[in-house]
Structures are given as structure tokens and as C-alpha cells.
Design a protein around this motif. Structure first.
Motif, PDB file in Angstrom:
ATOM      1  N   ASP A  99      78.603   4.035 -46.606  1.00  0.00           N
ATOM      2  CA  ASP A  99      79.352   5.204 -47.055  1.00  0.00           C
ATOM      3  C   ASP A  99      78.393   6.286 -47.550  1.00  0.00           C
ATOM      4  N   ARG A 100      77.410   5.902 -48.356  1.00  0.00           N
ATOM      5  CA  ARG A 100      76.418   6.879 -48.845  1.00  0.00           C
ATOM      6  C   ARG A 100      75.659   7.489 -47.684  1.00  0.00           C
ATOM      7  N   GLU A 101      75.240   6.656 -46.740  1.00  0.00           N
ATOM      8  CA  GLU A 101      74.472   7.153 -45.607  1.00  0.00           C
ATOM      9  C   GLU A 101      75.311   8.085 -44.733  1.00  0.00           C
ATOM     10  N   HIS A 102      76.558   7.736 -44.514  1.00  0.00           N
ATOM     11  CA  HIS A 102      77.428   8.587 -43.701  1.00  0.00           C
ATOM     12  C   HIS A 102      77.662   9.937 -44.374  1.00  0.00           C
ATOM     13  N   ARG A 103      77.844   9.930 -45.690  1.00  0.00           N
ATOM     14  CA  ARG A 103      78.019  11.200 -46.410  1.00  0.00           C
ATOM     15  C   ARG A 103      76.758  12.054 -46.316  1.00  0.00           C
TER      16      ARG A 103
END
Length: 246
Positions: A99-103
Motif C-alpha cells: 500500500d505504501r509503495e503503491h501510494r
């Protein structure tokens, strides 16, 4: 001198990432027998119900026997037509990390609906439910010009780099259980269980994931639970032939 050494290290790191990319060949053998008594699941975060007009306030449909309640959405279902399987192409990870990487890449949030752990960030075989799934939000995992696989495809990501290693037995148990549940619930035929490589030119979910075998494992799970496979609902002229290998 230090700057030159730093640049060399960064360059080698980039080459390692490129080398970890997907390949085409599928050589998977000796897959484990699937079971509906697989590992437990977890939901990554509470759904933001106010963001979706299809939410049914106070409505939670009970899960079938043996199915985690977290797999049951709280919104009217989308017209799901496909199940798209991915690998993370990393040796570690989980829904929170992705999730952090996608954001950071500009996504609104985690692009997948489900993430199946490999024992690093989460338990081996643990199914994490992403924030999109409870509110039946479109996906961000398999972009194509017509966006059919994001709009109508359920994205499942297995943690691991399956160009160089095989999924664990627990991951495969959980995958078979989840895919069979989704097939039965949303009437998705085996022909619509796809690898990411079947939707666009990519080698994801890796050379050691054979989609034909995943379909067979899910079919066994359905049969053991007393369900028939959903009929193939392709229409004349629909193009679903794989772009990569089966």
C-alpha cells in the motif's frame, strides 16, 4: 571516489531489480492438494464506507461455512468477470508495505483486492483483504486500454518472486480456497481465471505459477465443497486468448 562507489552500488542495485523481473516459461510441478481448511485471513484496514455510494449501511452478509467474514464485502457487488493473479516480484512484503509503495507510485491506495503472504511481513498463506474489496472499488492492478481487468477483475497478489522460487504450499492452499470462493460467489468460470501475463505483455505472476494448475486446484476445492464449476459465459467474438503462456 566515494560518489563513484555510491553510483556503482546504485547501478548494481538497479541491475538486480531488472534481473528479478518475470520470465515466460512455466515449469511448475508437484503442487500440493488444496484444502478449504487453509490458513486464516486478515483485513488490512477498516473500509472507508463514506467514499462509495453503493454501501449498504449496517449490512453485512454472513460468510458461508469455512469462509472468513472479512472476505464478504459490505457494498453491492461489482460485475466481477475475471480473477487476475499476480506475484509481488519481491522476496518479502504484505498489504501494508505494498500500500505504501503503491501510494508512492501515485496510486490512490493498494491496487490489489487480496494479498497472500509468504511468512515475511505476514504469516505464510495469510490472506489479507485490501481496502478496495469491502467497498467493491475498482482495481488498480492490471491496466489495459479498455480497463476491463481493473473494472471487472479481482486482483490477487502472492508475495514472492516466482521467476526464481515456487509459491509455498500454504500460499497455494489459500489461493485455491480464495479463487474457488470467488468463482462460486460471482459465477466466474475457469477460463476467466488469469495470470497478469494473460491480460498484457508481462511475465507476471512468474514462471513457476501455472494458471492451468491454479484452475485445476480451484475446481477440486469447488467439487469437495459440493459446488459445480460456473459455466463459461464468454460470448461470440470475445478475445480472451492468453498474451503470454498458460
Amino acid at each position: 571516489m566515494l560518489l563513484r562507489k555510491r553510483n556503482m552500488i546504485l547501478g548494481l542495485g538497479g541491475l538486480m531489480l531488472i534481473a528479478a523481473g518475470c520470465q515466460e516459461n512455466d515449469t511448475t510441478t508437484n503442487w500440493p492438494t488444496p484444502s478449504f481448511e487453509g490458513p486464516s485471513s486478515a483485513q488490512t484496514s477498516a473500509p472507508q464506507v463514506a467514499s462509495n455510494s453503493s454501501i449498504l449501511p449496517g449490512y453485512v452478509k454472513p460468510a458461508p461455512a469455512g469462509i472468513p467474514q472479512s472476505w464478504m464485502p459490505i457494498a453491492r457487488p461489482r460485475d466481477w468477470q475475471f480473477i487476475v493473479i499476480h506475484h509481488s516480484a519481491t522476496f518479502y512484503g504484505g498489504a501494508a508495505r505494498f500500500d505504501r509503495e503503491h501510494r508512492q507510485r501515485g496510486f490512490d491506495e493498494l491496487g490489489y483486492d487480496f494479498v497472500i503472504g509468504n511468512g515475511t511481513d505476514t504469516r505464510d498463506g495469510q490472506v489479507e483483504v485490501g481496502p478496495r474489496w469491502p467497498i467493491q472499488k475498482w482495481g488498480a492492478h492490471a491496466g489495459t486500454p479498455d480497463e476491463r481487468y481493473n473494472n471487472f477483475g479481482i486482483g490477487i497478489c502472492l508475495v514472492g518472486n516466482f521467476d526464481v522460487q515456487r509459491p509455498s504450499a500454504r500460499q497455494l492452499q489459500s489461493l485455491a480456497k480464495l479463487v474457488a470462493f470467488l468463482q462460486e460467489t460471482y459465477h466466474i468460470p475457469a477460463s476467466h481465471i488469469l495470470g497478469h501475463r494473460n491480460t498484457k505483455p508481462t511475465d507476471c505472476p512468474g514462471r513457476y505459477v501455472n494458471i492451468a494448475t491454479v484452475r485445476s486446484m480451484a475446481a477440486r476445492n469447488l467439487a469437495e465443497s459440493g459446488f459445480a464449476e460456473p459455466p463459461d459465459r464468454r460470448v461470440a467474438g470475445e478475445m480472451l486468448r492468453p498474451i503470454g503462456r498458460e
